[in-house]
Design a protein around this motif. Structure first.
Motif, PDB file in Angstrom:
ATOM      1  N   ASN A   1      -1.406   5.234   4.993  1.00 50.70           N
ATOM      2  CA  ASN A   1      -1.150   3.776   4.249  1.00 50.70           C
ATOM      3  C   ASN A   1      -0.990   2.553   5.436  1.00 50.70           C
ATOM      4  O   ASN A   1      -1.296   1.568   4.976  1.00 50.70           O
ATOM      5  CB  ASN A   1       0.095   3.701   3.441  1.00 50.70           C
ATOM      6  CG  ASN A   1      -0.013   4.993   2.138  1.00 50.70           C
ATOM      7  OD1 ASN A   1      -1.202   4.947   1.877  1.00 50.70           O
ATOM      8  ND2 ASN A   1       0.999   5.576   1.764  1.00 50.70           N
ATOM      9  N   GLU A   2      -0.320   2.998   6.513  1.00 52.15           N
ATOM     10  CA  GLU A   2      -0.031   2.114   7.424  1.00 52.15           C
ATOM     11  C   GLU A   2      -1.486   1.741   8.198  1.00 52.15           C
ATOM     12  O   GLU A   2      -1.646   0.654   8.600  1.00 52.15           O
ATOM     13  CB  GLU A   2       0.998   2.635   8.473  1.00 52.15           C
ATOM     14  CG  GLU A   2       1.477   1.483   9.320  1.00 52.15           C
ATOM     15  CD  GLU A   2       2.679   1.906  10.220  1.00 52.15           C
ATOM     16  OE1 GLU A   2       3.425   1.127  11.180  1.00 52.15           O
ATOM     17  OE2 GLU A   2       3.283   3.018  10.075  1.00 52.15           O
TER      18      GLU A   2
ATOM     19  N   ILE B   1       1.024  -1.076  -0.245  1.00 54.14           N
ATOM     20  CA  ILE B   1      -0.201   0.080  -0.046  1.00 54.14           C
ATOM     21  C   ILE B   1       0.849   1.189  -0.100  1.00 54.14           C
ATOM     22  O   ILE B   1       1.742   1.382   0.844  1.00 54.14           O
ATOM     23  CB  ILE B   1      -0.859  -0.001   1.159  1.00 54.14           C
ATOM     24  CG1 ILE B   1      -1.759  -1.139   1.087  1.00 54.14           C
ATOM     25  CG2 ILE B   1      -1.769   1.233   1.221  1.00 54.14           C
ATOM     26  CD1 ILE B   1      -2.281  -1.565   2.684  1.00 54.14           C
ATOM     27  N   GLY B   2       0.587   2.319  -0.847  1.00 53.79           N
ATOM     28  CA  GLY B   2       1.196   3.408  -0.858  1.00 53.79           C
ATOM     29  C   GLY B   2       2.631   3.523  -1.401  1.00 53.79           C
ATOM     30  O   GLY B   2       3.336   4.343  -1.424  1.00 53.79           O
ATOM     31  N   LYS B   3       3.316   2.238  -2.033  1.00 50.60           N
ATOM     32  CA  LYS B   3       4.291   2.429  -2.983  1.00 50.60           C
ATOM     33  C   LYS B   3       4.161   2.029  -4.319  1.00 50.60           C
ATOM     34  O   LYS B   3       4.944   1.271  -4.752  1.00 50.60           O
ATOM     35  CB  LYS B   3       5.176   1.310  -2.118  1.00 50.60           C
ATOM     36  CG  LYS B   3       5.518   1.464  -0.560  1.00 50.60           C
ATOM     37  CD  LYS B   3       6.236   2.587  -0.366  1.00 50.60           C
ATOM     38  CE  LYS B   3       6.604   2.560   1.069  1.00 50.60           C
ATOM     39  NZ  LYS B   3       7.443   3.991   1.402  1.00 50.60           N
TER      40      LYS B   3
ATOM     41  N   MET C   1      12.355   0.661   0.233  1.00 46.61           N
ATOM     42  CA  MET C   1      10.908   0.971   0.052  1.00 46.61           C
ATOM     43  C   MET C   1      10.744   2.058   1.234  1.00 46.61           C
ATOM     44  O   MET C   1       9.852   2.729   1.121  1.00 46.61           O
ATOM     45  CB  MET C   1      10.332  -0.337   0.745  1.00 46.61           C
ATOM     46  CG  MET C   1      10.457  -1.516  -0.374  1.00 46.61           C
ATOM     47  SD  MET C   1       9.547  -2.850   0.187  1.00 46.61           S
ATOM     48  CE  MET C   1       8.011  -2.427   0.168  1.00 46.61           C
ATOM     49  N   GLY C   2      11.184   2.136   2.432  1.00 50.76           N
ATOM     50  CA  GLY C   2      11.218   3.354   3.411  1.00 50.76           C
ATOM     51  C   GLY C   2       9.768   2.599   4.388  1.00 50.76           C
ATOM     52  O   GLY C   2       9.175   1.969   3.927  1.00 50.76           O
ATOM     53  N   TYR C   3       9.590   3.569   5.135  1.00 46.00           N
ATOM     54  CA  TYR C   3       8.425   3.357   5.866  1.00 46.00           C
ATOM     55  C   TYR C   3       7.244   3.992   5.518  1.00 46.00           C
ATOM     56  O   TYR C   3       7.281   4.893   4.530  1.00 46.00           O
ATOM     57  CB  TYR C   3       8.448   4.119   7.374  1.00 46.00           C
ATOM     58  CG  TYR C   3       9.699   3.344   8.245  1.00 46.00           C
ATOM     59  CD1 TYR C   3       9.578   1.989   8.769  1.00 46.00           C
ATOM     60  CD2 TYR C   3      10.703   4.090   8.910  1.00 46.00           C
ATOM     61  CE1 TYR C   3      10.383   1.483   9.660  1.00 46.00           C
ATOM     62  CE2 TYR C   3      11.642   3.303   9.720  1.00 46.00           C
ATOM     63  CZ  TYR C   3      11.494   2.249   9.991  1.00 46.00           C
ATOM     64  OH  TYR C   3      12.387   1.793  10.891  1.00 46.00           O
TER      65      TYR C   3
ATOM     66  N   PRO D   1      14.492  -4.005   8.325  1.00 44.60           N
ATOM     67  CA  PRO D   1      13.571  -5.299   8.601  1.00 44.60           C
ATOM     68  C   PRO D   1      12.137  -4.782   8.669  1.00 44.60           C
ATOM     69  O   PRO D   1      11.882  -3.764   9.437  1.00 44.60           O
ATOM     70  CB  PRO D   1      14.037  -5.879   9.505  1.00 44.60           C
ATOM     71  CG  PRO D   1      15.670  -5.581   9.758  1.00 44.60           C
ATOM     72  CD  PRO D   1      15.652  -4.176   9.517  1.00 44.60           C
ATOM     73  N   GLY D   2      11.088  -5.656   8.058  1.00 46.77           N
ATOM     74  CA  GLY D   2      10.009  -5.406   8.289  1.00 46.77           C
ATOM     75  C   GLY D   2       9.010  -4.402   7.516  1.00 46.77           C
ATOM     76  O   GLY D   2       7.819  -3.966   7.868  1.00 46.77           O
TER      77      GLY D   2
END
Length: 309
Positions: A175-176, A16-18, A168-170, A41-42
């Motif tokens: 979006n989260e 989502i959002g990428k 990718m980044g947070y 990670p994650g």
């Protein structure tokens, strides 16, 4: 809706959002290249690879790289069969369509090198016998930022074999939030529908490879890569392999845009992601906190593009 739009739409169900990240991953796949994801990670690197494997019905394998992973875990090995009296090849994890090498920079240099032949030639050699990899074939390698516990720098020769490097980044807070909502309804990957298969992807890759690029476009690419070799802040510029990769990626951009030819903006769109990870800065540039991406942006601004006739 064409195949490209359908694939991207399905992958967006899980990521989502990428959208820019998803598009450039797909472009790398269409260009027949390999992708390096550098991030914490994650943030969804594994999910990204899985989403593409499901939308395209690709044989997918993931390997977690640690210091004790051996090269034979990647390439396979031969073992004696007492019943037949013959040596038999046992396939390694890399014999698949989409191979995710997770945390690649935690493995030993010898294990990392096991990927090189596969990435460059689409085959592995074990005990003198060559085994072709399935087609299509792509490596998506994830590495933690340098300096994280237990990491080491990938050698230049290996970095150069990745067509593109992305981060990718947070996710943005909204979006989260949407990710949490979708997770509460189930695994978003379970909602991805297959919209193509291996044969369709190979056919698209062939169309991308046939996309026309004029000599003016090639000369533009050479001017850009030559500028990296002569830049005062760089001790190592882009290799000829980078020029080839940039041309392949530009063809993929043109095809996704619905054209059968390349224009300068196709090259510009993907230049930094294709070239920056191949560059080595001088010590002074590092001390001045300059980055390879900033230098690529500067080169794009200063290098004249050909005019479309």
């Amino acid at each position: 809706m064409n195949y490209a739009e359908q694939v991207l739409s399905e992958v967006r169900r899980a990521i989502i959002g990428k959208d820019d990240m998803i598009l450039k991953t797909f472009l790398t796949m269409l260009a027949g290249g390999h992708l390096l994801l550098e991030d914490k990670p994650g943030v969804g690197k594994t999910t990204l690879a899985l989403a593409f494997s499901r939308a395209l019905q690709l044989d997918y394998k993931r390997m977690q790289f640690t210091p004790d992973v051996m090269p034979t875990d990647v390439t396979g090995f031969t073992i004696y069969n007492k019943r037949t009296g013959a040596m038999e090849y046992q396939k390694g994890a890399i014999l698949c369509n989409l191979f995710l090498a997770d945390e690649l920079n935690r493995a030993s240099s010898r294990t990392q090198a096991a990927l090189l032949e596969a990435m460059e030639e689409g085959q592995v050699t074990v005990d003198g016998e060559t085994h072709p990899l399935p087609r299509p074939f792509m490596v998506i390698a994830a590495q933690n930022p340098y300096g994280s516990s237990g990491t080491q720098l990938l050698p230049d020769s290996q970095m150069d074999r990745f067509m593109v490097r992305l981060t990718m980044g947070y996710p943005a807070p909204e979006n989260e939030l949407e990710l949490l909502r979708r997770k509460s309804e189930g695994n978003p990957l379970d909602f991805i529908q297959p919209v193509a298969d291996q044969s369709i992807l190979i056919a698209i890759q062939q169309k991308v490879a046939a996309t026309y690029a004029s000599d003016d476009i090639f000369k533009y690419i050479i001017r850009l890569t030559t500028a990296t070799r002569n830049h005062p802040d760089l001790r190592q510029g882009a290799s000829p392999r980078a020029s080839v990769a940039l041309a392949s990626m530009a063809r993929a951009v043109g095809w996704v845009q619905g054209r059968d030819y390349v224009i300068p903006s196709d090259v510009q769109f993907i230049f930094t992601d294709t070239v920056a990870h191949r560059l080595l800065l001088t010590r002074q540039a590092e001390q001045d906190q300059k980055t390879a991406r900033d230098i690529c942006t500067q080169i794009l601004q200063k290098t004249p593009a050909p005019k479309i006739k």
